[in-house]
Design a protein around this motif. Structure first.
Motif, short mmCIF file in Angstrom:
data_model
loop_
_atom_site.label_atom_id
_atom_site.label_comp_id
_atom_site.label_asym_id
_atom_site.label_seq_id
_atom_site.Cartn_x
_atom_site.Cartn_y
_atom_site.Cartn_z
N VAL A 81 -48.73 -23.84 15.66
CA VAL A 81 -47.29 -24.11 15.69
C VAL A 81 -46.81 -24.20 17.13
O VAL A 81 -46.98 -23.26 17.92
CB VAL A 81 -46.51 -23.00 14.96
N LEU A 82 -46.21 -25.32 17.48
CA LEU A 82 -45.57 -25.48 18.78
C LEU A 82 -44.10 -25.11 18.64
O LEU A 82 -43.38 -25.67 17.81
CB LEU A 82 -45.70 -26.93 19.27
N LEU A 83 -43.65 -24.13 19.44
CA LEU A 83 -42.23 -23.76 19.45
C LEU A 83 -41.50 -24.70 20.38
O LEU A 83 -41.80 -24.77 21.57
CB LEU A 83 -42.06 -22.31 19.91
N SER A 84 -40.53 -25.44 19.83
CA SER A 84 -39.88 -26.51 20.59
C SER A 84 -38.48 -26.76 20.05
O SER A 84 -38.27 -26.72 18.83
CB SER A 84 -40.71 -27.79 20.47
N PHE A 90 -36.75 -23.26 11.91
CA PHE A 90 -37.53 -22.22 11.24
C PHE A 90 -36.67 -21.53 10.19
O PHE A 90 -35.57 -21.06 10.48
CB PHE A 90 -38.00 -21.21 12.29
N ARG A 91 -37.18 -21.49 8.96
CA ARG A 91 -36.46 -20.89 7.84
C ARG A 91 -37.30 -19.76 7.23
O ARG A 91 -38.48 -19.62 7.52
CB ARG A 91 -36.19 -21.94 6.75
N GLY A 130 -33.25 -23.02 16.40
CA GLY A 130 -31.91 -23.53 16.13
C GLY A 130 -31.46 -24.51 17.19
O GLY A 130 -32.24 -24.92 18.06
N ASP A 131 -30.20 -24.86 17.15
CA ASP A 131 -29.66 -25.88 18.04
C ASP A 131 -29.21 -25.28 19.37
O ASP A 131 -28.03 -25.28 19.72
CB ASP A 131 -28.49 -26.60 17.36
N PHE A 132 -30.18 -24.75 20.09
CA PHE A 132 -29.94 -24.23 21.43
C PHE A 132 -31.27 -24.24 22.16
O PHE A 132 -32.33 -24.38 21.54
CB PHE A 132 -29.34 -22.81 21.40
N VAL A 133 -31.21 -24.12 23.48
CA VAL A 133 -32.42 -24.21 24.29
C VAL A 133 -32.69 -22.85 24.95
O VAL A 133 -31.78 -22.26 25.55
CB VAL A 133 -32.29 -25.31 25.37
N ALA A 140 -38.95 -17.33 20.94
CA ALA A 140 -39.13 -17.92 19.62
C ALA A 140 -40.41 -17.41 18.96
O ALA A 140 -40.44 -17.12 17.76
CB ALA A 140 -39.14 -19.44 19.72
N ALA A 141 -41.48 -17.29 19.74
CA ALA A 141 -42.75 -16.80 19.19
C ALA A 141 -42.61 -15.37 18.69
O ALA A 141 -43.16 -15.01 17.64
CB ALA A 141 -43.85 -16.89 20.25
#
Length: 237
Positions: A81-84, A90-91, A130-133, A140-141
């Protein structure tokens, strides 16, 4: 289960994976963590993991070779899985799916971006919180790891604790909770929760869950309506 994490900041994970539920799960032998330093898979004296983007532009792009070599060394048996921020959000369903795997590998990007060949040829999935950087994929991991590990059999002492969480079976938020003291700064615990009437308590909690979901997460409410999990008349009211 084994969770592999590929990162340029391995120290980031030392303490979080040693405490609370992730730490207890490891101590109980229910999960193994392998944190891999991406720089160990470079071949120059500067241990370079990034380069300038083709076509110009701001920022640096993480090189593909270290990711490919790190994963090939791990030889994982499950999803990579690449976190990007470009990934699918992710649900809870993703956490459930990953918790059923024997092994999961999480790739943490950093800098401006990761070479697209990592997503196209190496990763089996691309996920976002989600919709943020974020500054990198490490946060995230950790979030994905925690969400997955707590679902492993035997990790939580009380399975009902997880089963009553938001999103567990239905796309609804969980109801609010209260504990002692009964009254604090002029605000009291709802009397129904002290009634001992389990049917009334359950109905009260279900009503609050529906109200909160309808108010705060119209996307989840629409999904619950589509699946027939809530009453359309309630939606109209």
């Amino acid at each position: 289960m084994r969770i592999n994490i590929v990162t340029i900041f391995p120290d980031f994970f030392r303490d979080p994976l040693a405490i609370s539920i992730p730490g207890r799960a490891r101590e109980a032998g229910l999960v193994e963590y392998r944190v891999v330093d991406l720089r160990d898979h470079t071949h120059d004296r500067h241990r370079t993991v990034d380069g300038l983007p083709y076509g110009g532009g701001a920022g640096m792009v993480m090189k593909p070779e270290p990711f490919f070599e790190a994963v090939e060394t791990l030889n994982p048996k499950g999803p990579v899985v690449l976190l990007s921020p470009r990934g699918r959000v992710f649900r809870h369903a993703d956490a459930v799916r990953l918790s059923l795997e024997e092994e999961v590998t999480l790739l943490c990007g950093h800098y401006k971006d990761v070479d697209q060949r990592v997503a196209d040829e190496l990763a089996t999935d691309e996920l976002s919180l989600g919709d943020f950087v974020l500054s990198g994929g490490e946060v995230a991991a950790l979030a994905v790891t925690d969400a997955v590990v707590r679902l492993l059999p035997g990790v939580l002492g009380d399975h009902d604790s997880a089963a009553s969480d938001s999103f567990y079976e239905a796309p609804l938020l969980s109801p609010p909770s209260w504990t002692r003291p009964y009254e604090y700064r002029g605000r009291s615990v709802p009397d129904v929760l002290r009634s001992g009437d389990h049917a009334r308590i359950q109905a009260f909690r279900e009503r609050l869950a529906r109200e909160l979901t309808r108010e705060r997460r119209p996307d989840l409410w629409a999904e619950a309506l589509r699946r027939g999990l809530v009453d359309g008349d309630e939606h109209e009211g």
